[in-house]
Design a protein around this motif. Structure first.
Motif, PDB file in Angstrom:
ATOM      1  N   ILE A 276       0.971  -1.819  -0.023  1.00  0.00           N
ATOM      2  CA  ILE A 276       0.402   0.067   0.069  1.00  0.00           C
ATOM      3  C   ILE A 276       0.759   1.131  -0.462  1.00  0.00           C
ATOM      4  O   ILE A 276       1.951   1.352   1.139  1.00  0.00           O
ATOM      5  CB  ILE A 276      -0.906  -0.315   1.550  1.00  0.00           C
ATOM      6  N   SER A 277       0.743   2.375  -1.002  1.00  0.00           N
ATOM      7  CA  SER A 277       1.343   3.401  -1.006  1.00  0.00           C
ATOM      8  C   SER A 277       0.630   4.477  -0.279  1.00  0.00           C
ATOM      9  O   SER A 277       0.139   4.312   1.117  1.00  0.00           O
ATOM     10  CB  SER A 277       0.899   3.883  -2.541  1.00  0.00           C
ATOM     11  N   PRO A 278       2.311   5.425   0.765  1.00  0.00           N
ATOM     12  CA  PRO A 278       1.507   6.350   1.233  1.00  0.00           C
ATOM     13  C   PRO A 278       0.839   6.865   0.690  1.00  0.00           C
ATOM     14  O   PRO A 278      -0.069   6.574  -0.437  1.00  0.00           O
ATOM     15  CB  PRO A 278       3.255   6.980   1.620  1.00  0.00           C
ATOM     16  N   LEU A 279       0.427   8.681   1.395  1.00  0.00           N
ATOM     17  CA  LEU A 279      -0.766   9.368   0.459  1.00  0.00           C
ATOM     18  C   LEU A 279       0.172   9.314  -0.667  1.00  0.00           C
ATOM     19  O   LEU A 279       1.077  10.542  -0.932  1.00  0.00           O
ATOM     20  CB  LEU A 279      -0.938  10.743   1.468  1.00  0.00           C
ATOM     21  N   VAL A 280      -0.826  10.188  -1.880  1.00  0.00           N
ATOM     22  CA  VAL A 280      -0.106   9.881  -3.103  1.00  0.00           C
ATOM     23  C   VAL A 280      -1.081  11.617  -3.290  1.00  0.00           C
ATOM     24  O   VAL A 280      -2.494  11.927  -3.670  1.00  0.00           O
ATOM     25  CB  VAL A 280      -0.007   9.567  -4.620  1.00  0.00           C
ATOM     26  N   LYS A 281      -0.458  13.000  -3.764  1.00  0.00           N
ATOM     27  CA  LYS A 281      -1.274  13.787  -4.017  1.00  0.00           C
ATOM     28  C   LYS A 281      -1.043  14.045  -5.540  1.00  0.00           C
ATOM     29  O   LYS A 281      -0.369  13.512  -5.845  1.00  0.00           O
ATOM     30  CB  LYS A 281      -0.813  14.620  -3.334  1.00  0.00           C
ATOM     31  N   THR A 282      -2.464  14.056  -5.873  1.00  0.00           N
ATOM     32  CA  THR A 282      -2.444  14.930  -7.750  1.00  0.00           C
ATOM     33  C   THR A 282      -3.767  15.893  -7.808  1.00  0.00           C
ATOM     34  O   THR A 282      -4.208  16.257  -6.439  1.00  0.00           O
ATOM     35  CB  THR A 282      -2.853  13.724  -8.229  1.00  0.00           C
TER      36      THR A 282
ATOM     37  N   PHE B 183      -6.245  15.780  -8.282  1.00  0.00           N
ATOM     38  CA  PHE B 183      -8.074  15.107  -8.045  1.00  0.00           C
ATOM     39  C   PHE B 183      -8.423  14.904  -5.537  1.00  0.00           C
ATOM     40  O   PHE B 183      -9.193  15.240  -5.486  1.00  0.00           O
ATOM     41  CB  PHE B 183      -8.671  13.407  -8.230  1.00  0.00           C
ATOM     42  N   GLY B 184      -7.477  14.917  -5.050  1.00  0.00           N
ATOM     43  CA  GLY B 184      -6.934  14.995  -3.871  1.00  0.00           C
ATOM     44  C   GLY B 184      -5.610  14.006  -3.373  1.00  0.00           C
ATOM     45  O   GLY B 184      -4.921  13.688  -4.205  1.00  0.00           O
ATOM     46  N   TYR B 185      -6.076  13.484  -2.404  1.00  0.00           N
ATOM     47  CA  TYR B 185      -5.412  12.371  -2.015  1.00  0.00           C
ATOM     48  C   TYR B 185      -5.728  11.062  -2.366  1.00  0.00           C
ATOM     49  O   TYR B 185      -6.778  10.318  -1.932  1.00  0.00           O
ATOM     50  CB  TYR B 185      -4.959  12.043   0.048  1.00  0.00           C
ATOM     51  N   HIS B 186      -4.917  10.536  -2.166  1.00  0.00           N
ATOM     52  CA  HIS B 186      -4.791   8.656  -2.510  1.00  0.00           C
ATOM     53  C   HIS B 186      -4.592   7.717  -1.938  1.00  0.00           C
ATOM     54  O   HIS B 186      -3.036   8.365  -1.889  1.00  0.00           O
ATOM     55  CB  HIS B 186      -4.346   8.364  -4.893  1.00  0.00           C
ATOM     56  N   ILE B 187      -4.757   6.916  -1.860  1.00  0.00           N
ATOM     57  CA  ILE B 187      -4.398   5.528  -1.251  1.00  0.00           C
ATOM     58  C   ILE B 187      -4.425   4.430  -1.959  1.00  0.00           C
ATOM     59  O   ILE B 187      -5.487   3.850  -2.107  1.00  0.00           O
ATOM     60  CB  ILE B 187      -5.253   4.867   0.173  1.00  0.00           C
ATOM     61  N   ILE B 188      -2.553   4.077  -2.982  1.00  0.00           N
ATOM     62  CA  ILE B 188      -2.903   2.723  -4.610  1.00  0.00           C
ATOM     63  C   ILE B 188      -2.874   1.948  -3.224  1.00  0.00           C
ATOM     64  O   ILE B 188      -1.657   1.596  -2.598  1.00  0.00           O
ATOM     65  CB  ILE B 188      -2.888   3.452  -4.787  1.00  0.00           C
ATOM     66  N   LYS B 189      -3.231   1.091  -3.653  1.00  0.00           N
ATOM     67  CA  LYS B 189      -2.787  -0.333  -3.135  1.00  0.00           C
ATOM     68  C   LYS B 189      -2.847  -1.693  -4.851  1.00  0.00           C
ATOM     69  O   LYS B 189      -3.835  -1.438  -5.446  1.00  0.00           O
ATOM     70  CB  LYS B 189      -4.150  -2.074  -2.208  1.00  0.00           C
ATOM     71  N   VAL B 190      -1.321  -2.194  -4.655  1.00  0.00           N
ATOM     72  CA  VAL B 190      -1.437  -2.772  -5.930  1.00  0.00           C
ATOM     73  C   VAL B 190      -2.259  -3.852  -5.934  1.00  0.00           C
ATOM     74  O   VAL B 190      -1.034  -4.850  -5.024  1.00  0.00           O
ATOM     75  CB  VAL B 190      -0.415  -2.552  -6.691  1.00  0.00           C
ATOM     76  N   ALA B 191      -2.531  -4.981  -6.731  1.00  0.00           N
ATOM     77  CA  ALA B 191      -2.510  -6.252  -6.576  1.00  0.00           C
ATOM     78  C   ALA B 191      -1.155  -6.699  -7.423  1.00  0.00           C
ATOM     79  O   ALA B 191      -1.272  -7.829  -7.507  1.00  0.00           O
ATOM     80  CB  ALA B 191      -4.090  -6.969  -7.111  1.00  0.00           C
ATOM     81  N   GLU B 192      -1.943  -6.587  -9.196  1.00  0.00           N
ATOM     82  CA  GLU B 192      -1.071  -7.306 -10.144  1.00  0.00           C
ATOM     83  C   GLU B 192       0.417  -6.293 -10.050  1.00  0.00           C
ATOM     84  O   GLU B 192      -0.296  -4.617 -11.366  1.00  0.00           O
ATOM     85  CB  GLU B 192      -1.832  -8.036 -10.349  1.00  0.00           C
ATOM     86  N   HIS B 193       1.565  -6.587 -11.000  1.00  0.00           N
ATOM     87  CA  HIS B 193       2.514  -5.720 -11.894  1.00  0.00           C
ATOM     88  C   HIS B 193       2.864  -6.688 -12.535  1.00  0.00           C
ATOM     89  O   HIS B 193       2.920  -7.654 -12.473  1.00  0.00           O
ATOM     90  CB  HIS B 193       3.444  -5.410 -10.560  1.00  0.00           C
TER      91      HIS B 193
END
Length: 362
Positions: free
Chosen positions: A279-285, A287-297
């Motif tokens: 899971i990522s830290p807060l990502v600012k774009t 649109f606001g702040y995102h918290i991202i969880k990657v399932a597959e790369h």
């Protein structure tokens, strides 16, 4: 002699409309162009433009397309002359089927929507006699308003059927070897047959307001981040609770699979740098702040030859057909006496109008 493609009620309009684009009426009046002594009259040109306007609607700019449409008429005339020279004619039974199917499909545009909606690919609409009569009247009114007739369409389809039969006869024996397919694959392995690097991820968005005050939303973003970092936390459930993204929150924040370039840069950089399951830290774009969880790369992967060889075969065959037709047209032009009237030699600012259809695959 080649034959026209099989026409079903759903494909009739697509085939018929394209054929109608190549109409030449042959009415005697002042010449817009002359091809080996055959006049393309101003009425011929105007009729074709009227057909385009009728079929494509208000977005068709008659003035802008005039020069390109005349160019397509010149090419059609060359091909029709060549067909006559070789004694090529369309198969009468197939032509009749195509004419009947086209006019039926054209009629369906004036039927009630619920009648058309009940149709299937194998079962055309089933209007009542009253509905059919009303549709016929509306179609006739539309033709009159557009200054075209059913005969214009019949002449167009009949003439183009002859041209298409000529093109089919030239391309029906073209073949694609295994070596051709393999060579195409090797030449385009990188640019055509490599699946891009992708990530499948979910996110929680804490949306910033129109005032762009990120400090105002930071407490909620930090609360959501703390929640997802707890041992055993259910990211999907927390996305439903916290996320402001209406497109993904009800699916647990799932964004599906995406490639580079699909997301804004800040989001993309964070997502593609994460390991699956993290899971990522807060990502600012923006649109606001995102918290991202990657399932597959997934890393870039070359598609196996066996997976794409059928597609390549069709592409190479289509290119050979196109090249054959282009060569014929260029040869005919090089030997032809073609003149355009002074009134029709002005440049038009429009993009190229649709041309004679490519030959059908045998």
């Amino acid at each position: 002699m080649g034959t026209l493609p099989k026409v079903t009620w759903k494909s009739a309009v697509a085939a018929g409309l394209m054929l109608a684009m190549t109409f030449l009426s042959g009415c005697a009046s002042s010449a817009a162009a002359t091809v080996n002594g055959t006049k393309i009259t101003e009425k011929d040109l105007n009729t074709r433009l009227n057909l385009y306007a009728f079929l494509q609607g208000p977005q068709f700019d008659v003035k802008a397309y005039r020069s390109q449409v005349l160019d397509s008429l010149i090419e059609e005339t060359l091909l029709y002359q060549e067909a006559e020279k070789r004694g090529v004619k369309a198969d009468p039974a197939t032509l009749k089927q195509q004419l009947d199917s086209f006019h039926e499909q054209l009629l369906y545009q004036y039927l009630p929507k619920d009648v058309v909606a009940q149709a299937t690919p194998d079962k055309p609409p089933q209007p009542t006699e009253a509905q059919r009569t009303t549709a016929e009247r509306q179609k006739a009114d539309a033709f009159k308003k557009a200054n075209i007739t059913q005969k214009d369409f019949d002449d167009a389809i009949t003439r183009q059927a002859t041209v298409q039969t000529l093109l089919d006869s030239l391309t029906k024996d073209l073949a694609v070897s295994d070596a051709d397919v393999q060579a195409y694959y090797e030449a385009h392995k990188t640019d055509r047959f490599t699946a891009p690097e992708t990530v499948r991820a979910s996110h929680i968005l804490i949306q910033v307001g129109e005032d762009k005050d990120y400090n105002k939303i930071l407490p909620k973003a930090e609360e959501a981040l703390k929640a997802v970092q707890q041992p055993g936390a259910d990211f999907a459930a927390l996305a439903k609770k916290y996320s402001d993204d209406p497109g993904s929150k009800d699916n647990g924040g799932d964004l599906g699979e995406f490639a580079k370039g699909d997301m804004v840069p800040e989001f993309e950089q964070a997502a593609f740098s994460l390991k699956p399951g993290t899971i990522s830290p807060l990502v600012k774009t923006q649109f606001g702040y995102h918290i991202i969880k990657v399932a597959e790369h997934k890393m870039p992967e070359v598609m196996p030859f066996d997976q794409v060889k059928g597609e390549i075969h069709d592409q190479v065959l289509q290119q050979k057909q196109s090249d054959t037709v282009d060569k014929l047209i260029n040869d005919l032009k090089s030997k032809a006496a073609i003149t355009r009237s002074k009134a029709e030699t002005k440049e038009s600012p429009a993009p190229t109008a649709p041309q004679t259809p490519a030959p059908a695959t045998p």
